[in-house]
Scaffold this motif. Sequence first.
Motif, PDB file in Angstrom:
ATOM      1  N   LEU A   1       6.483   4.790   6.714  1.00  0.00           N
ATOM      2  CA  LEU A   1       6.375   4.740   5.283  1.00  0.00           C
ATOM      3  C   LEU A   1       5.007   5.352   4.855  1.00  0.00           C
ATOM      4  O   LEU A   1       4.941   5.890   4.024  1.00  0.00           O
ATOM      5  CB  LEU A   1       6.249   3.041   4.929  1.00  0.00           C
ATOM      6  CG  LEU A   1       7.570   2.430   5.002  1.00  0.00           C
ATOM      7  CD1 LEU A   1       7.279   1.007   4.832  1.00  0.00           C
ATOM      8  CD2 LEU A   1       8.362   2.838   4.007  1.00  0.00           C
ATOM      9  N   GLU A   2       3.982   5.172   5.658  1.00  0.00           N
ATOM     10  CA  GLU A   2       2.611   5.737   5.354  1.00  0.00           C
ATOM     11  C   GLU A   2       2.890   7.035   5.495  1.00  0.00           C
ATOM     12  O   GLU A   2       2.160   7.791   4.568  1.00  0.00           O
ATOM     13  CB  GLU A   2       1.480   5.205   6.467  1.00  0.00           C
ATOM     14  CG  GLU A   2       0.283   5.913   6.148  1.00  0.00           C
ATOM     15  CD  GLU A   2      -0.913   5.248   6.911  1.00  0.00           C
ATOM     16  OE1 GLU A   2      -0.673   4.542   7.722  1.00  0.00           O
ATOM     17  OE2 GLU A   2      -2.060   5.562   6.481  1.00  0.00           O
TER      18      GLU A   2
ATOM     19  N   HIS B   1       5.347   9.226   4.854  1.00  0.00           N
ATOM     20  CA  HIS B   1       6.010   9.692   3.561  1.00  0.00           C
ATOM     21  C   HIS B   1       5.002   9.572   2.388  1.00  0.00           C
ATOM     22  O   HIS B   1       5.116  10.362   1.639  1.00  0.00           O
ATOM     23  CB  HIS B   1       7.276   8.891   3.592  1.00  0.00           C
ATOM     24  CG  HIS B   1       8.390   9.382   4.328  1.00  0.00           C
ATOM     25  ND1 HIS B   1       8.455   9.016   5.805  1.00  0.00           N
ATOM     26  CD2 HIS B   1       9.471  10.503   4.235  1.00  0.00           C
ATOM     27  CE1 HIS B   1       9.395   9.628   6.392  1.00  0.00           C
ATOM     28  NE2 HIS B   1      10.102  10.622   5.541  1.00  0.00           N
ATOM     29  N   HIS B   2       4.554   8.386   2.333  1.00  0.00           N
ATOM     30  CA  HIS B   2       3.603   8.040   1.148  1.00  0.00           C
ATOM     31  C   HIS B   2       2.570   8.975   0.908  1.00  0.00           C
ATOM     32  O   HIS B   2       2.327   9.706  -0.150  1.00  0.00           O
ATOM     33  CB  HIS B   2       3.209   6.743   1.262  1.00  0.00           C
ATOM     34  CG  HIS B   2       2.480   6.040   0.222  1.00  0.00           C
ATOM     35  ND1 HIS B   2       2.961   5.703  -0.933  1.00  0.00           N
ATOM     36  CD2 HIS B   2       1.075   6.089  -0.041  1.00  0.00           C
ATOM     37  CE1 HIS B   2       2.179   5.376  -1.711  1.00  0.00           C
ATOM     38  NE2 HIS B   2       0.854   5.397  -1.388  1.00  0.00           N
ATOM     39  N   SER B   3       1.685   9.373   2.149  1.00  0.00           N
ATOM     40  CA  SER B   3       0.431  10.186   2.123  1.00  0.00           C
ATOM     41  C   SER B   3       1.068  11.481   1.819  1.00  0.00           C
ATOM     42  O   SER B   3       0.211  12.257   1.345  1.00  0.00           O
ATOM     43  CB  SER B   3      -0.164   9.940   3.392  1.00  0.00           C
ATOM     44  OG  SER B   3      -0.475   8.750   3.605  1.00  0.00           O
TER      45      SER B   3
ATOM     46  N   ILE C   1      12.350  -0.279  -1.264  1.00  0.00           N
ATOM     47  CA  ILE C   1      11.712   0.677  -1.893  1.00  0.00           C
ATOM     48  C   ILE C   1      12.828   1.982  -1.900  1.00  0.00           C
ATOM     49  O   ILE C   1      13.687   1.977  -0.886  1.00  0.00           O
ATOM     50  CB  ILE C   1      10.467   1.301  -0.673  1.00  0.00           C
ATOM     51  CG1 ILE C   1       9.896   2.740  -1.320  1.00  0.00           C
ATOM     52  CG2 ILE C   1      10.984   1.781   0.641  1.00  0.00           C
ATOM     53  CD1 ILE C   1       8.781   3.000  -0.929  1.00  0.00           C
TER      54      ILE C   1
ATOM     55  N   GLU D   1       9.675  12.379   0.097  1.00  0.00           N
ATOM     56  CA  GLU D   1      10.578  11.600  -0.344  1.00  0.00           C
ATOM     57  C   GLU D   1      11.484  10.850   0.790  1.00  0.00           C
ATOM     58  O   GLU D   1      11.668  11.545   1.636  1.00  0.00           O
ATOM     59  CB  GLU D   1      12.005  12.053  -1.252  1.00  0.00           C
ATOM     60  CG  GLU D   1      12.429  11.326  -2.296  1.00  0.00           C
ATOM     61  CD  GLU D   1      13.654  12.149  -2.997  1.00  0.00           C
ATOM     62  OE1 GLU D   1      14.555  11.542  -3.029  1.00  0.00           O
ATOM     63  OE2 GLU D   1      13.141  13.172  -3.644  1.00  0.00           O
TER      64      GLU D   1
ATOM     65  N   LYS E   1       1.039  -1.274  -0.074  1.00  0.00           N
ATOM     66  CA  LYS E   1       0.106   0.055   0.139  1.00  0.00           C
ATOM     67  C   LYS E   1       0.873   1.162   0.068  1.00  0.00           C
ATOM     68  O   LYS E   1       0.552   2.406  -0.495  1.00  0.00           O
ATOM     69  CB  LYS E   1      -0.805   0.016   1.387  1.00  0.00           C
ATOM     70  CG  LYS E   1      -2.317  -0.409   0.906  1.00  0.00           C
ATOM     71  CD  LYS E   1      -3.298   0.124   2.033  1.00  0.00           C
ATOM     72  CE  LYS E   1      -2.827   0.211   3.611  1.00  0.00           C
ATOM     73  NZ  LYS E   1      -4.022   0.182   4.240  1.00  0.00           N
ATOM     74  N   PHE E   2       1.955   0.977   0.748  1.00  0.00           N
ATOM     75  CA  PHE E   2       2.775   2.243   0.777  1.00  0.00           C
ATOM     76  C   PHE E   2       3.983   2.289  -0.301  1.00  0.00           C
ATOM     77  O   PHE E   2       5.088   3.022  -0.211  1.00  0.00           O
ATOM     78  CB  PHE E   2       3.328   2.633   2.200  1.00  0.00           C
ATOM     79  CG  PHE E   2       2.276   2.430   3.221  1.00  0.00           C
ATOM     80  CD1 PHE E   2       1.095   3.043   3.164  1.00  0.00           C
ATOM     81  CD2 PHE E   2       2.249   1.430   4.126  1.00  0.00           C
ATOM     82  CE1 PHE E   2       0.061   3.179   3.930  1.00  0.00           C
ATOM     83  CE2 PHE E   2       1.403   1.516   5.263  1.00  0.00           C
ATOM     84  CZ  PHE E   2       0.006   2.072   5.202  1.00  0.00           C
ATOM     85  N   GLY E   3       3.704   1.595  -1.338  1.00  0.00           N
ATOM     86  CA  GLY E   3       4.809   1.712  -2.443  1.00  0.00           C
ATOM     87  C   GLY E   3       5.862   0.556  -2.230  1.00  0.00           C
ATOM     88  O   GLY E   3       7.124   0.639  -2.967  1.00  0.00           O
TER      89      GLY E   3
END
Length: 443
Positions: A145-146, A148-150, A84, A154, A54-56
């Motif tokens: 991770l979430e 940074h993703h949301s 990642i 980077e 979900k978070f790449g």
Amino acid sequence: MAAPQKFLNFIDSNVPKLIDRLAEAVAIPSISGDASRRQDVYKMGSWLEAQLNKFGVKTEAIPLGQEHIEGQVLELPPAIVGRIGEDPKKKTILIYGHFDVQPANVSDGWNTDPFKMHFDKESGRMYGRGTTDDKGPIMGWLNVLEAHHSLGIELPVNMRFCFEGMEESGSEGLDEFIGTEAKKGNDGWFGGVDCVCISDNYWLNDRTPALTYGLRGLTYFNVLVSGPGADLHSGIFGGAVYEPMTALIALMGKLVTQDGQILIPGVYDGIKPAASDELEIYEKLDYSVQDLEASAGGKIAISDDKSTVLMARMRNPSLSLHGIEGAFSGVGAKTVIPATVGGKFSLRLVPPQQPDDIRAKVERYLEAEFAKLNTKCTMKIEYLHGGIPWVADHRHWNYQAAKNATERRTSSGGSIPVTLTFAENLGVNVLLLPMGRGDDGAQ
Ligand SMILES: [Zn+2]
């Protein structure tokens, strides 16, 4: 370098959601040591893989082979590996965690269902199997991770992940996998890794975050003393025969003094006294003799001096007596002379002690001391288990980076065997970054 404000705000404003995610993970009873729960360990692995995706994070579930448990042949839970970030200008950090847990039942003394996480709003504490060992720390990385993703920020580093589902059951299959991948170099899952970070241990107390840069090793023995062909009655044979238990107690009494000095010749060879910067670490640690006595549940510290106690726990070897098998232990006053008794003891090791060398010294000493007893009983020494000690360079940038987020460094008494596997196979600095508190009650 502090974390960006945007990141901190994200975490603060999503607390209920992030706690719910941990509760979801705790609700999967992924007990690796219980064959009837194996499906739940698989399920936990898939759950984790889906979260990472979900978070790449690109992932793969790596089969680790089979094991024989309780008369069945079972597939080992796969290792979940992920990656990642592919920027060659950035450092590449490998994160390790485990998604299996120890068994837990309300009857073990839990106040609430261990697989239904209970959040006590007043204390801010969460109760549930795995909240601290080791699902909570894994969630810590998912939260990062979430965020940074949301937020579209980077990641400052390339990240690699290695999560296993057998840690509580001897990490079966994992060493082989890490060894094979390491040999593939840049083509393997751990290619290009600059350092490792493991979050699977604890702070010293419940106040101050800590880093761990050493783990003591272990050698474990069972010394068996035999005499008669079967258990005897003391009314008939007492005083007329050499008794195994008398010899065993005499032997075990010669291993260590009351204040913990090991009596085996040569056992302290090569151990360097603490350097001044190391002594300073112990002196500055936010820890008191009272903390130790509180967690031990008794006023039994070997010294009133904090550094002495800390060094005894962290950087010196120790010898503990664990049990006597075959001895009478029931109710009442049975007048038995046990035919064979086994005394179990182990040593915690520190660099440069090596299990094989210590084993030879222990065996030589026991043989010599046994001979001095002049008993007609016989002795056999069994070597049950050994693990080498590990220490990392706490001046390395990996530790300096972690120090910016935490405050104190420690060397710990426990053992996390995979630490050595990573250190030896990848040849990079390994950081132990505990997220749980010292009073979390991990087992
Ligand atoms: Zn653990």
